[in-house]
Enzyme design. Structure first.
Site, short mmCIF file in Angstrom:
data_model
loop_
_atom_site.label_atom_id
_atom_site.label_comp_id
_atom_site.label_asym_id
_atom_site.label_seq_id
_atom_site.Cartn_x
_atom_site.Cartn_y
_atom_site.Cartn_z
N ILE A 13 0.84 -1.20 0.00
CA ILE A 13 0.00 0.00 0.00
C ILE A 13 0.87 1.25 0.00
O ILE A 13 0.58 2.23 -0.68
CB ILE A 13 -0.96 -0.01 1.20
N ASP A 32 11.89 2.84 5.68
CA ASP A 32 11.49 1.44 5.66
C ASP A 32 12.68 0.59 6.05
O ASP A 32 13.80 0.86 5.63
CB ASP A 32 11.00 1.05 4.25
N ASN A 33 12.42 -0.46 6.86
CA ASN A 33 13.52 -1.36 7.21
C ASN A 33 13.65 -2.53 6.24
O ASN A 33 14.53 -3.39 6.41
CB ASN A 33 13.37 -1.87 8.65
N SER A 125 -7.02 -0.71 10.36
CA SER A 125 -7.52 -1.93 9.73
C SER A 125 -8.93 -2.24 10.19
O SER A 125 -9.33 -1.90 11.31
CB SER A 125 -6.59 -3.09 10.13
N TYR A 149 -1.99 -8.85 16.16
CA TYR A 149 -1.85 -7.82 15.12
C TYR A 149 -2.97 -6.80 15.22
O TYR A 149 -2.73 -5.59 15.25
CB TYR A 149 -1.88 -8.48 13.73
N LYS A 153 -3.32 -2.46 16.33
CA LYS A 153 -4.04 -1.37 15.64
C LYS A 153 -4.99 -0.66 16.61
O LYS A 153 -5.07 0.58 16.63
CB LYS A 153 -4.81 -1.92 14.44
#
Length: 341
Positions: A13, A32-33, A125, A149, A153
């Site tokens: 995304i 970003d890793n 989400s 997860y 959020k």
């Protein structure tokens, strides 16, 4: 020109959102890793947009490195995608999910505040609605998730609510995604999961391209029209444009706020609906096998997207058939994803 920091900007995304930002005249800084993405994405973003992002290979757990990025760039707003995101994996290594997603976000918010940056778009989400709310899901419903997860959020949304109450300079959009699929119509960027896909569409496309023999359909006895699970699918380009609309609202409003928005189509499609639409778009037969239900899955959910339409001026433009067409265009042109042979 406004400068937007995009965490997780090389992901599925995030990369599509970077393209839309660049094409609408924003300057983009990506952090970003690369734990679940590929730096080749940056070349593809340039190929589509003709513009470059400033990229930093930095983990949000490295607060000092994050601070140095804010020192080097005059950031106007942040879009926060970065985080571990597999529901099943989160049940196996929950502490890693809590540490990564929560601590990383807290570091980001701390650094933002220290540099007087308070416009924030959060990648939330539909999992925050849990399994007991009626459908369609509406933003005012109580939040409760069934996985570590999803709970990250819910917790981050609560962090942001509390931050806003304590300091009204915060200006926040909580974007609750439903099921993003598809790819950029150029076929240059798309969904490239590591290992066995967790999501339906990349599993289908990998079957179509010959990487997998058949699709596993988890549950064929749900109380739905064809017995398979029903979800609200949204084209990733539509989703990316929702972030632009959220940024525009944050920038234009005189009174700061924190608001949640469902980004979904507002209707459901079953697994077999998606399979049939994909077969039509690709002219490929997708063999499938009905498997036992997965723990935690629910029969059906979809969004009520009216608030996003009313307040952001956003609604989906692309159909399920277009999602399937673009997903197949991406996978057929990139059978190994971003891995260059």
């Amino acid at each position: 020109m406004k400068t937007i920091l995009v965490t997780g900007g090389t992901g599925f995304i995030g990369s599509h959102t970077c393209v839309e930002l660049l094409q609408q005249g924003y300057s983009v800084v990506v952090v970003d890793n690369l734990c679940n993405s590929n730096a080749e994405v940056l070349n593809r973003i340039h190929a589509i947009s003709g513009e470059n992002v400033d990229f930093y290979h930095v983990d949000l757990l490295d607060k000092a490195a994050l601070d140095s990025i804010f020192i080097d760039h005059d950031i106007d707003a942040v879009i926060h995608f970065a985080g571990l995101k597999a529901v099943g994996e989160s049940t196996q290594i929950p502490l890693s999910y809590y540490h990564n997603n929560l601590t990383g976000t807290l570091n980001l918010l701390d650094v933002m505040a220290s540099h007087n940056v308070f416009d924030f778009v959060f990648s939330s989400s539909a999992t925050v609605y849990g399994e007991h709310n009626p459908i369609p899901y509406v933003e005012h419903f109580p939040l409760n998730s069934t996985s570590p997860y999803g709970r990250t959020k819910v917790m981050i949304e609560q962090f942001l609510q509390d931050a806003f109450v304590s300091d009204p300079r915060w200006n926040v959009s909580l974007l609750r995604y439903f099921n993003p699929v598809g790819a950029h119509p150029s076929g240059l960027i798309g969904e490239d999961p590591n290992g066995i896909p967790n999501n339906l569409m990349p599993f289908i496309t990998q079957v179509a391209v010959g990487k997998r023999s058949s699709l596993s359909v988890f549950g064929g006895d749900y109380p739905t029209p064809d017995g398979t699970g029903v979800r609200d699918y949204i084209h990733v380009v539509d989703l990316a444009l929702g972030h632009i609309k959220a940024l525009e609202k944050l920038a234009s409003q005189a009174v700061k706020s924190i608001d949640a928005y469902n980004l979904g189509a507002g209707k459901g499609s079953s697994v077999l609906d998606v399979v049939r639409a994909f077969e039509k778009a690709s002219n490929k037969k997708i063999p499938y096998e009905i498997m036992p239900r997965r723990a935690g899955d629910i029969a059906e959910f979809y969004a009520d997207p009216q608030k996003a339409a009313d307040e952001l001026g956003w609604e989906v433009q692309l159909s399920l058939e277009e999602m399937c067409r673009d997903a197949w265009h991406w996978q057929s042109n990139n059978p190994n994803g971003y891995v260059l042979e």
